[in-house]
Scaffold this motif. Structure first.
Motif, PDB file in Angstrom:
ATOM      1  N   TYR A 188      14.156 -39.169  -6.901  1.00  0.00           N
ATOM      2  CA  TYR A 188      12.640 -39.152  -6.749  1.00  0.00           C
ATOM      3  C   TYR A 188      12.139 -37.977  -6.645  1.00  0.00           C
ATOM      4  O   TYR A 188      12.479 -36.935  -5.786  1.00  0.00           O
ATOM      5  N   ARG A 189      11.042 -37.414  -7.250  1.00  0.00           N
ATOM      6  CA  ARG A 189      10.126 -36.398  -7.156  1.00  0.00           C
ATOM      7  C   ARG A 189       8.856 -36.609  -7.229  1.00  0.00           C
ATOM      8  O   ARG A 189       8.222 -37.487  -7.823  1.00  0.00           O
ATOM      9  N   SER A 190       8.104 -36.000  -6.175  1.00  0.00           N
ATOM     10  CA  SER A 190       6.827 -36.217  -5.616  1.00  0.00           C
ATOM     11  C   SER A 190       5.676 -36.311  -7.126  1.00  0.00           C
ATOM     12  O   SER A 190       5.777 -35.243  -7.711  1.00  0.00           O
ATOM     13  N   PRO A 191       5.306 -37.502  -7.228  1.00  0.00           N
ATOM     14  CA  PRO A 191       4.376 -37.680  -8.534  1.00  0.00           C
ATOM     15  C   PRO A 191       3.230 -36.650  -8.538  1.00  0.00           C
ATOM     16  O   PRO A 191       3.061 -36.138  -9.702  1.00  0.00           O
ATOM     17  N   ILE A 192       2.675 -36.381  -7.729  1.00  0.00           N
ATOM     18  CA  ILE A 192       1.579 -35.241  -7.598  1.00  0.00           C
ATOM     19  C   ILE A 192       2.073 -33.974  -7.696  1.00  0.00           C
ATOM     20  O   ILE A 192       1.450 -33.162  -8.788  1.00  0.00           O
ATOM     21  N   VAL A 193       3.174 -33.460  -7.457  1.00  0.00           N
ATOM     22  CA  VAL A 193       3.859 -32.295  -7.835  1.00  0.00           C
ATOM     23  C   VAL A 193       4.028 -32.407  -9.429  1.00  0.00           C
ATOM     24  O   VAL A 193       3.838 -31.460 -10.151  1.00  0.00           O
ATOM     25  N   ARG A 194       4.530 -33.547  -9.663  1.00  0.00           N
ATOM     26  CA  ARG A 194       4.876 -33.581 -11.517  1.00  0.00           C
ATOM     27  C   ARG A 194       3.723 -33.552 -12.288  1.00  0.00           C
ATOM     28  O   ARG A 194       3.522 -32.832 -13.324  1.00  0.00           O
ATOM     29  N   MET A 195       2.623 -34.195 -11.703  1.00  0.00           N
ATOM     30  CA  MET A 195       1.339 -34.329 -12.422  1.00  0.00           C
ATOM     31  C   MET A 195       0.944 -32.783 -12.458  1.00  0.00           C
ATOM     32  O   MET A 195       0.471 -32.610 -13.674  1.00  0.00           O
ATOM     33  N   ARG A 196       0.797 -31.966 -11.399  1.00  0.00           N
ATOM     34  CA  ARG A 196       0.275 -30.562 -11.390  1.00  0.00           C
ATOM     35  C   ARG A 196       1.083 -29.919 -12.492  1.00  0.00           C
ATOM     36  O   ARG A 196       0.290 -29.177 -13.388  1.00  0.00           O
ATOM     37  N   GLN A 197       2.630 -30.159 -12.452  1.00  0.00           N
ATOM     38  CA  GLN A 197       3.245 -29.113 -13.331  1.00  0.00           C
ATOM     39  C   GLN A 197       2.803 -29.789 -14.948  1.00  0.00           C
ATOM     40  O   GLN A 197       2.769 -29.191 -15.908  1.00  0.00           O
ATOM     41  N   ALA A 210      -3.119 -42.038  -2.397  1.00  0.00           N
ATOM     42  CA  ALA A 210      -2.021 -41.164  -1.777  1.00  0.00           C
ATOM     43  C   ALA A 210      -0.983 -42.093  -1.976  1.00  0.00           C
ATOM     44  O   ALA A 210      -0.865 -43.087  -2.605  1.00  0.00           O
ATOM     45  N   ILE A 211       0.481 -41.355  -2.005  1.00  0.00           N
ATOM     46  CA  ILE A 211       1.623 -41.960  -2.243  1.00  0.00           C
ATOM     47  C   ILE A 211       2.414 -41.616  -1.242  1.00  0.00           C
ATOM     48  O   ILE A 211       2.672 -40.566  -0.886  1.00  0.00           O
ATOM     49  N   THR A 212       3.336 -42.540  -0.962  1.00  0.00           N
ATOM     50  CA  THR A 212       4.396 -42.390  -0.097  1.00  0.00           C
ATOM     51  C   THR A 212       5.613 -41.661  -0.550  1.00  0.00           C
ATOM     52  O   THR A 212       5.997 -41.998  -1.957  1.00  0.00           O
ATOM     53  N   SER A 213       6.207 -40.842   0.050  1.00  0.00           N
ATOM     54  CA  SER A 213       7.599 -39.991  -0.677  1.00  0.00           C
ATOM     55  C   SER A 213       8.421 -40.031   0.414  1.00  0.00           C
ATOM     56  O   SER A 213       8.061 -39.834   1.757  1.00  0.00           O
ATOM     57  N   TYR A 219       7.610 -24.336  -5.369  1.00  0.00           N
ATOM     58  CA  TYR A 219       7.534 -25.653  -6.014  1.00  0.00           C
ATOM     59  C   TYR A 219       8.042 -25.923  -7.373  1.00  0.00           C
ATOM     60  O   TYR A 219       8.005 -27.064  -8.102  1.00  0.00           O
ATOM     61  N   ALA A 220       8.774 -24.918  -7.879  1.00  0.00           N
ATOM     62  CA  ALA A 220       9.163 -24.656  -9.323  1.00  0.00           C
ATOM     63  C   ALA A 220      10.353 -25.991  -9.785  1.00  0.00           C
ATOM     64  O   ALA A 220      10.301 -26.575 -10.831  1.00  0.00           O
ATOM     65  N   GLY A 221      10.690 -26.340  -8.646  1.00  0.00           N
ATOM     66  CA  GLY A 221      11.669 -27.533  -8.539  1.00  0.00           C
ATOM     67  C   GLY A 221      13.120 -27.131  -9.375  1.00  0.00           C
ATOM     68  O   GLY A 221      13.917 -27.518  -9.450  1.00  0.00           O
ATOM     69  N   VAL A 222      13.227 -25.620  -9.363  1.00  0.00           N
ATOM     70  CA  VAL A 222      14.515 -24.993  -9.652  1.00  0.00           C
ATOM     71  C   VAL A 222      15.518 -25.056  -8.458  1.00  0.00           C
ATOM     72  O   VAL A 222      15.352 -23.997  -7.740  1.00  0.00           O
ATOM     73  N   ASP A 276     -16.561 -22.400   7.186  1.00  0.00           N
ATOM     74  CA  ASP A 276     -16.682 -22.788   5.767  1.00  0.00           C
ATOM     75  C   ASP A 276     -15.687 -22.021   4.991  1.00  0.00           C
ATOM     76  O   ASP A 276     -16.156 -20.783   4.440  1.00  0.00           O
ATOM     77  N   LEU A 277     -14.648 -22.340   4.964  1.00  0.00           N
ATOM     78  CA  LEU A 277     -13.444 -21.658   4.143  1.00  0.00           C
ATOM     79  C   LEU A 277     -13.066 -22.173   2.737  1.00  0.00           C
ATOM     80  O   LEU A 277     -13.355 -23.452   2.652  1.00  0.00           O
ATOM     81  N   VAL A 278     -12.905 -21.465   1.957  1.00  0.00           N
ATOM     82  CA  VAL A 278     -12.098 -22.146   0.549  1.00  0.00           C
ATOM     83  C   VAL A 278     -10.779 -21.606   0.277  1.00  0.00           C
ATOM     84  O   VAL A 278     -10.798 -20.425   0.073  1.00  0.00           O
ATOM     85  N   VAL A 279      -9.921 -22.491  -0.053  1.00  0.00           N
ATOM     86  CA  VAL A 279      -8.561 -22.248  -0.029  1.00  0.00           C
ATOM     87  C   VAL A 279      -8.225 -22.517  -1.654  1.00  0.00           C
ATOM     88  O   VAL A 279      -8.398 -23.643  -2.343  1.00  0.00           O
ATOM     89  N   PHE A 280      -7.849 -21.222  -2.414  1.00  0.00           N
ATOM     90  CA  PHE A 280      -7.272 -21.340  -3.968  1.00  0.00           C
ATOM     91  C   PHE A 280      -5.631 -21.251  -3.812  1.00  0.00           C
ATOM     92  O   PHE A 280      -5.162 -20.334  -3.392  1.00  0.00           O
ATOM     93  N   ARG A 281      -5.162 -22.414  -3.874  1.00  0.00           N
ATOM     94  CA  ARG A 281      -3.538 -22.557  -3.793  1.00  0.00           C
ATOM     95  C   ARG A 281      -3.001 -22.593  -5.287  1.00  0.00           C
ATOM     96  O   ARG A 281      -3.373 -23.458  -6.143  1.00  0.00           O
ATOM     97  N   GLU A 282      -2.080 -21.828  -5.743  1.00  0.00           N
ATOM     98  CA  GLU A 282      -1.412 -21.826  -6.858  1.00  0.00           C
ATOM     99  C   GLU A 282      -0.780 -23.128  -7.014  1.00  0.00           C
ATOM    100  O   GLU A 282      -0.218 -23.542  -6.003  1.00  0.00           O
ATOM    101  N   ASN A 283      -0.725 -23.684  -8.212  1.00  0.00           N
ATOM    102  CA  ASN A 283      -0.292 -25.440  -8.038  1.00  0.00           C
ATOM    103  C   ASN A 283       1.021 -25.675  -8.974  1.00  0.00           C
ATOM    104  O   ASN A 283       1.267 -26.859  -8.937  1.00  0.00           O
ATOM    105  N   THR A 284       1.649 -24.646  -9.664  1.00  0.00           N
ATOM    106  CA  THR A 284       2.568 -24.995 -10.369  1.00  0.00           C
ATOM    107  C   THR A 284       3.786 -24.294 -10.122  1.00  0.00           C
ATOM    108  O   THR A 284       4.911 -24.821 -10.804  1.00  0.00           O
ATOM    109  N   GLU A 285       3.869 -23.291  -9.490  1.00  0.00           N
ATOM    110  CA  GLU A 285       5.088 -22.627  -9.617  1.00  0.00           C
ATOM    111  C   GLU A 285       5.703 -22.148  -8.107  1.00  0.00           C
ATOM    112  O   GLU A 285       5.430 -22.990  -7.311  1.00  0.00           O
ATOM    113  N   ASP A 286       6.183 -20.947  -7.900  1.00  0.00           N
ATOM    114  CA  ASP A 286       6.622 -20.622  -6.547  1.00  0.00           C
ATOM    115  C   ASP A 286       7.729 -21.736  -6.050  1.00  0.00           C
ATOM    116  O   ASP A 286       8.618 -22.072  -6.841  1.00  0.00           O
TER     117      ASP A 286
END
Ligand code: IPM
Ligand code: MG
Length: 378
Positions: A94-103, A70-73, A141-144, A129-139
């Motif tokens: 500062y931009r969240s490393p995990i978000v950068r990594m995903r992109q 985990a990382i502090t932001s 979170y695009a960073g624009v 017993d649920l399973v979530v699929f989350r799109e991880n690079t756009e929307d």
């Protein structure tokens, strides 16, 4: 040489201790792996101006998978204030490393299984017993993003969009614009991943989460792509729901749902809701999965106030390690790990503070390791 090279990214805060506890379990499984430490986290932001340094990016290009703590932001101004004196005023943001990594590594699938382990006192209801699929690079979170809004952007939006008129009259620093960008390719591939998963694991239904009645362009596109993909899977039930409504329905009747798929931000929100139903932060685990690399992590943050106290529940990270084993094809080890976690929870003797107990992070790691069934292959 070991069979696997795994990037070991503890980060900071409780990330460090939950990863240490997880290592006890992986060592108990005798996974044939080299764990290579990677620098990432708040200290590297403060000291170097980059929480996700280039050498760690390089490391991720050379490994089979990564486990991340985990990382502090912190918000922009607070982050700037903690930079080393020599780095201040250089325009570093500062931009969240995990978000950068995903992109950067195109880890487009965010897979978040939320399963209630029997006997967990924190379960909202047994049997979820649920399973979530989350799109991880756009929307969103695009960073624009723009603040202040540059005049040329305001002029273009003014020329192209009627609803923009009241905003266009404001000074650039009086408002901010964050772009929600969904692509056909991005929508298609996350929905396909959700359906493929459902098919492979005998899941009955996939629910598409959106807000296409209001966010017509980007969510409209997501929904349309999703419905097209669904046609390729006639044996799996499909429905869709607005994100606000699904929040209510999931709580009301979680057993009506199975696999959920959503654009990035809605997926972020509903995955926290689903995690809470199966025990909360100590149990939410996550895989960020691309074609070449996958990074596994607990869904929780770095909880700086608990750091170093050996209080945090490492089960989320241990379950992230299980996801990693599955992804590496180490099914037998993954199953043994899951069996051990289930046994410790069902027995209820070792419980961290979130579960109402007094056991430490390390106690939990050791307890899970001690319950690992003997390998049938030995
Ligand atoms: C998550 C987290 C991250 C996100 C944060 C830490 C940037 O909430 O993984 O769900 O928003 O994706
Ligand atoms: Mg989140």
């Amino acid at each position: 040489m070991s069979k696997y090279r795994i990037a070991w990214l503890p980060g900071d805060g409780i990330g460090i201790e939950v990863m240490d506890a997880t290592r006890i379990v992986l060592d108990g499984l005798e996974l044939d792996a080299d764990y290579v430490h990677g620098d990432i986290g708040w200290d590297f932001w403060c000291g170097e101006g980059d929480a996700f340094p280039q050498r760690t990016i390089q490391l991720l290009k050379e490994v089979d998978a990564a486990l991340f703590g985990a990382i502090t932001s912190k918000p922009v101004k607070a982050a700037e204030a903690e930079l080393a004196a020599k780095l201040k005023g250089q325009g570093l943001t500062y931009r969240s490393p995990i978000v950068r990594m995903r992109q950067q590594f195109d880890l487009y699938v965010c897979l978040r299984p939320c399963k209630a382990y029997p006997g967990n006192p924190l379960n909202y209801k047994e049997g979820i017993d649920l399973v979530v699929f989350r799109e991880n690079t756009e929307d969103l979170y695009a960073g624009v993003e723009f603040h202040p809004v540059p005049p040329e952007l305001a002029a273009t939006l003014g020329a192209l969009s009627k609803p923009f008129a009241p905003f266009g009259r404001l000074a650039g620093d009086e408002y901010a614009v964050s772009c929600k960008i969904n692509t056909k390719k991005g929508s298609e591939r996350i929905v396909r991943a959700a359906f493929e998963f459902a098919k492979k694991h005998g899941r009955k239904k996939v629910t598409i989460v959106h807000k296409a009645n209001v966010v017509r362009a980007s969510d409209g596109l997501f929904l349309e792509e999703a419905r097209n993909v669904a046609k390729d899977f006639p044996d799996i039930q499909t429905d869709d729901a607005n994100v606000d409504a699904i929040g209510m329905w999931l709580l009301k009747n979680p057993f009506n749902y199975d696999v959920l798929v959503a654009p990035n931000l809605y997926g972020d929100v509903i995955s926290d809701l689903c995690a809470q139903m199966v025990g909360g932060l100590g149990f939410g685990c996550s895989g960020n999965i691309g074609e070449k690399l996958a990074v596994f992590e607990p869904t929780h943050g770095s909880a700086p106030k608990h750091a170093g106290k050996q209080k945090a529940n490492p089960i989320a990270t241990i379950l992230a390690a299980k996801m990693m084993l599955d992804w590496l094809g180490e099914k037998e080890k993954a199953e043994r790990l899951a069996t051990a976690v289930a046994a410790v929870i069902a027995e209820g003797r070792v419980r961290t503070y979130d579960m109402g107990g007094g056991s430490t992070t390390q106690d939990m790691g050791r307890a899970v390791a001690a319950k690992l069934p003997v390998s049938a292959r030995k």
